[in-house]
Design an enzyme around this catalytic site. Structure first.
Site, PDB file in Angstrom:
ATOM      1  CB  SER A   1      26.533  56.160  28.992  1.00  0.00           C
ATOM      2  OG  SER A   1      27.559  57.111  28.995  1.00  0.00           O
TER       3      SER A   1
ATOM      4  NE  ARG B   1      34.463  56.487  37.601  1.00  0.00           N
ATOM      5  CZ  ARG B   1      33.617  56.006  36.704  1.00  0.00           C
ATOM      6  NH1 ARG B   1      33.795  56.276  35.425  1.00  0.00           N
ATOM      7  NH2 ARG B   1      32.610  55.257  37.068  1.00  0.00           N
TER       8      ARG B   1
ATOM      9  CG  ASP C   1      22.270  62.999  30.675  1.00  0.00           C
ATOM     10  OD1 ASP C   1      23.354  63.614  30.756  1.00  0.00           O
ATOM     11  OD2 ASP C   1      22.178  61.861  30.162  1.00  0.00           O
TER      12      ASP C   1
ATOM     13  CG  HIS D   1      25.296  60.519  31.923  1.00  0.00           C
ATOM     14  ND1 HIS D   1      24.612  60.339  30.739  1.00  0.00           N
ATOM     15  CD2 HIS D   1      26.302  59.600  31.916  1.00  0.00           C
ATOM     16  CE1 HIS D   1      25.182  59.364  30.042  1.00  0.00           C
ATOM     17  NE2 HIS D   1      26.203  58.902  30.732  1.00  0.00           N
ATOM     18  CG  ASP D   2      25.935  58.149  37.412  1.00  0.00           C
ATOM     19  OD1 ASP D   2      26.346  57.613  36.373  1.00  0.00           O
ATOM     20  OD2 ASP D   2      26.652  58.291  38.428  1.00  0.00           O
TER      21      ASP D   2
END
Length: 371
Positions: free
Chosen positions: A151, A220, A313, A346-347
């Protein structure tokens, strides 16, 4: 000290030195928090620099104290792991602008004796890398076997190769991009606006007072949506309810609502709202090519590359990374591209450890043998 336990160390820039920033401003006082794992070999040729993402820190692996939580990439760093501490000397530092030990808006301004707040200068990914370079100079490191990160960590990887190509033998950018596109900037801006709309933010002057916790939690929550995929959210939560029936009211009824609320509330306990503003802005400024053709950026680069992406992602897509691969190949650079099938979005770089480990171990071993 046992490999299991690590301590955070601090580099302080000598008095009289300056860290010149991309904005034209400078930092006259600089502290960098960092941790190391493994041992430096005699020739100092086994150094791996790991770069963290937005909310990460220097604590990449190991434990600070008994019963403490392990570092953020612990499954990847240690004896026999992807970044093998029996072979390599691992360095991970906290980026400037953060709130995890390195200089940032919550640091004390030596001229006022109070936290900087918004008087801390805006920083970029390039500034973060130049600060890390000062740390490596202090440690006497002149060559880096590999620089790796996911990232925003991957952005730092690319910036390192651009700024200091003579130092970098290999690069491993993971789940990243070569610039922030409009959609990525848009999500970050909504998060920043959520923080600044919180009355407690007080134009960044909230230290010692009520913090803008609600604004940061919402920021967040927005960010976390981009880290997951539609497939992973449906698989984990679907339309499940917290209670058996709908209440037909504006309450937290769906499991996904409760999960996002939990992620937001837990985040405010460990992060600073101003740092969130600074770091997301640094990511938005990131554009490795700027006014250049992407191919021209990597002229003269000789580093080997392993680029890892994940199929689901949608924040930093495989398609964006293929543009990077093309630019590298057009320069005759040795690049391996691997797209890992994953539903985690993405994680995935913080979850899909087995395949990453196989790819990275082989890549590093081959790079080390060329010394």
């Amino acid at each position: 000290m046992s490999e299991k336990f690590v301590e955070t160390k601090f580099y302080k820039m000598p008095q009289g030195e300056l860290l010149n920033l991309e904005s034209g401003l400078f930092l006259s006082s600089l502290t960098i928090a960092y941790e190391t794992h493994g041992s430096l070999n005699k020739d100092k040729t086994n150094v791996i620099l790991l770069c963290h993402a937005l909310s990460g820190d220097a604590h990449v692996a190991g434990y600070h104290v008994a019963d403490d939580k392990p570092g953020w990439w612990a499954p990847m760093v240690g004896p026999g792991k992807a970044f093998d501490t029996e072979k390599y000397f691992i360095i991970c530092s906290n980026v400037i602008g953060s709130c995890k030990g390195s200089s940032g808006p919550n640091s004390i301004n030596p001229e006022t004796g109070k936290p900087f707040g918004l008087s801390f200068p805006i920083v970029t990914v390039k500034d973060m890398v130049n600060a890390q370079k000062k740390l490596l100079d202090f440690l006497g490191i002149k060559k880096i076997l590999s620089v790796a990160g996911g990232s925003m960590g991957g952005m730092q990887v690319l910036q390192w190769v651009k700024e200091y190509p003579e130092m970098i033998m290999s690069a491993i950018p993971i789940a990243t991009t070569y610039k922030h596109f409009a959609q990525q900037i848009a999500f970050n801006e909504v998060g920043r606006q959520a923080i600044m709309a919180d009355p407690a933010w007080n134009n960044g002057d909230y230290y010692g007072k009520e913090a803008p916790s609600r604004g940061l939690a919402v920021a967040r929550m927005i960010g976390h949506i981009t880290y997951m995929s539609s497939e992973s959210m449906d698989a984990k939560f679907g339309r499940s309810l917290k209670n058996k029936e709908l209440g037909y009211e504006f309450a937290t009824e769906f499991e996904i609502e409760g999960y996002l609320g939990y992620r937001g509330d837990s985040f405010v306990k460990r992060f600073d709202a101003n740092s969130y503003l600074y770091i997301t802005k640094a990511m938005d400024y990131f554009d490795i090519q700027k006014d250049k053709n992407l191919i021209d950026v990597f002229k003269g680069v000789s580093s080997r590359f392993l680029i890892i992406t994940f199929s689901s992602d949608w924040l930093y897509t495989p398609a964006q990374n293929k543009e990077l691969v093309r630019a590298l190949k057009m320069n005759g650079i040795d690049v391996t591209y691997c797209e890992i099938g994953s539903s985690y979005g993405h994680d995935a770089f913080l979850i899909e450890f087995d395949e990453q480990t196989k790819l990275i171990k082989h890549f590093l071993e081959k790079t080390f043998k060329t010394l």
